[in-house]
Motif scaffolding. Structure first.
Motif, mmCIF file in Angstrom:
data_model
loop_
_atom_site.group_PDB
_atom_site.id
_atom_site.type_symbol
_atom_site.label_atom_id
_atom_site.label_comp_id
_atom_site.label_asym_id
_atom_site.label_seq_id
_atom_site.Cartn_x
_atom_site.Cartn_y
_atom_site.Cartn_z
ATOM 1 N N HIS A 1 -4.358 -19.404 17.865
ATOM 2 C CA HIS A 1 -3.331 -19.799 18.829
ATOM 3 C C HIS A 1 -2.693 -18.564 19.426
ATOM 4 N N GLY A 2 -2.653 -18.504 20.752
ATOM 5 C CA GLY A 2 -2.029 -17.384 21.437
ATOM 6 C C GLY A 2 -3.033 -16.541 22.194
ATOM 7 N N GLN A 3 -2.537 -15.461 22.755
ATOM 8 C CA GLN A 3 -3.358 -14.553 23.543
ATOM 9 C C GLN A 3 -3.987 -13.488 22.660
ATOM 10 N N GLY B 1 -6.887 0.663 6.870
ATOM 11 C CA GLY B 1 -5.546 0.129 6.955
ATOM 12 C C GLY B 1 -5.478 -1.210 6.260
ATOM 13 N N SER B 2 -4.427 -1.922 6.502
ATOM 14 C CA SER B 2 -4.244 -3.222 5.884
ATOM 15 C C SER B 2 -4.135 -4.271 6.980
ATOM 16 N N ILE B 3 -5.203 -5.026 7.177
ATOM 17 C CA ILE B 3 -5.212 -6.130 8.129
ATOM 18 C C ILE B 3 -5.539 -7.395 7.357
ATOM 19 N N ASP B 4 -4.674 -8.389 7.453
ATOM 20 C CA ASP B 4 -4.911 -9.674 6.813
ATOM 21 C C ASP B 4 -5.463 -10.644 7.844
ATOM 22 N N ALA C 1 -6.312 -9.699 16.944
ATOM 23 C CA ALA C 1 -4.942 -10.194 16.764
ATOM 24 C C ALA C 1 -4.605 -11.143 17.906
ATOM 25 N N TYR C 2 -4.030 -12.288 17.557
ATOM 26 C CA TYR C 2 -3.620 -13.287 18.540
ATOM 27 C C TYR C 2 -2.112 -13.462 18.450
ATOM 28 N N GLY D 1 5.245 -22.756 12.676
ATOM 29 C CA GLY D 1 4.198 -21.812 12.315
ATOM 30 C C GLY D 1 3.316 -21.371 13.456
ATOM 31 N N ALA D 2 3.697 -21.668 14.712
ATOM 32 C CA ALA D 2 2.841 -21.314 15.844
ATOM 33 C C ALA D 2 3.245 -20.002 16.504
ATOM 34 N N ASP D 3 4.348 -19.399 16.061
ATOM 35 C CA ASP D 3 4.797 -18.165 16.686
ATOM 36 C C ASP D 3 4.291 -16.957 15.903
ATOM 37 N N GLY D 4 4.487 -15.791 16.459
ATOM 38 C CA GLY D 4 4.090 -14.566 15.763
ATOM 39 C C GLY D 4 2.675 -14.137 16.100
ATOM 40 N N THR D 5 2.232 -13.117 15.363
ATOM 41 C CA THR D 5 0.901 -12.535 15.568
ATOM 42 C C THR D 5 0.078 -12.676 14.300
#
Length: 200
Positions: free
Chosen positions: A78-80, A124-127, A142-143, A155-159
């Motif tokens: 979800h997101g750009q 690095g640390s990418i989850d 990343a979205y 829960g739809a906001d953020g990256t």
């Protein structure tokens, strides 16, 4: 299309607020102000109402956790998508949500990845959240969600980082909010049915 999404977001937010207000009013204000009080209910029926309230909370937590896992496992990011897409080189530990785990979605830590267009590995640390196992060579990005529609959905906001190959799936960002509303309405209907049966 953006207008329709914004309208849907407003309606979803209004439905959530209405459901929460209705449940709150039902808990603290009797359905029939002139009728018998809750204290006059038979002991067995009062016990059923308490059990129903506890079951409603547990059901809401379980169903919300399941809804988030279904969304991340079978839904599109979800997101750009951000400008940077990376290739998986080495995967660290994978785990599920901290509250309940249904095994549908998992979060994996990338300990080594390669940025596209750059020869060297980045550490690095990418989850990364995905529905299946990540493998070396998979592409992730990343979205970032933004806009009115995203801000009113739980829960739809953020990256968040997701596999790029999941972009073809349907967008299920609305699912947790819909599950919460359905749980609240269902609980209220059951509680009302128990209260109305007090005269029998």
């Amino acid at each position: 299309m953006t207008s329709l999404v914004n309208i849907a977001g407003v309606l979803a937010f209004a439905a959530v607020v209405a459901a929460m207000v209705a449940v709150g009013l039902r808990l603290f204000i009797p359905a029939e102000p002139q009728g018998p009080s809750t204290a006059r209910l038979p002991k067995g029926r009062r016990r059923v109402r308490r059990l129903l309230a506890a079951a409603g909370v547990l059901a809401a937590v379980a169903l919300m956790s399941l809804a988030f896992e279904v969304r991340f496992a079978y839904g599109a990011p979800h997101g750009q998508r951000g400008d940077e897409t990376v290739e998986v080189v080495r995967i660290g530990e994978c785990g599920g949500p901290s509250v309940l785990r249904f095994g549908l979605a998992r979060t994996c830590e990338l300990r080594s990845y390669r940025v596209e267009g750059v020869g060297a590995d980045d550490y690095g640390s990418i989850d990364v959240i995905s529905g299946g196992a990540l493998r070396p060579g998979d592409r992730v990005a990343a979205y970032t969600a933004s806009g009115w529609g995203s801000s009113v959905l739980f829960g739809a906001d953020g990256t968040r980082w997701h596999p790029v190959e999941a972009e073809g799936r349907p967008d299920l960002a609305w699912l947790p909010t819909a599950v919460l509303v359905a749980t609240a309405v269902g609980w209220q209907a059951l509680d009302r049915a128990v209260s109305r049966g007090r005269s029998s």
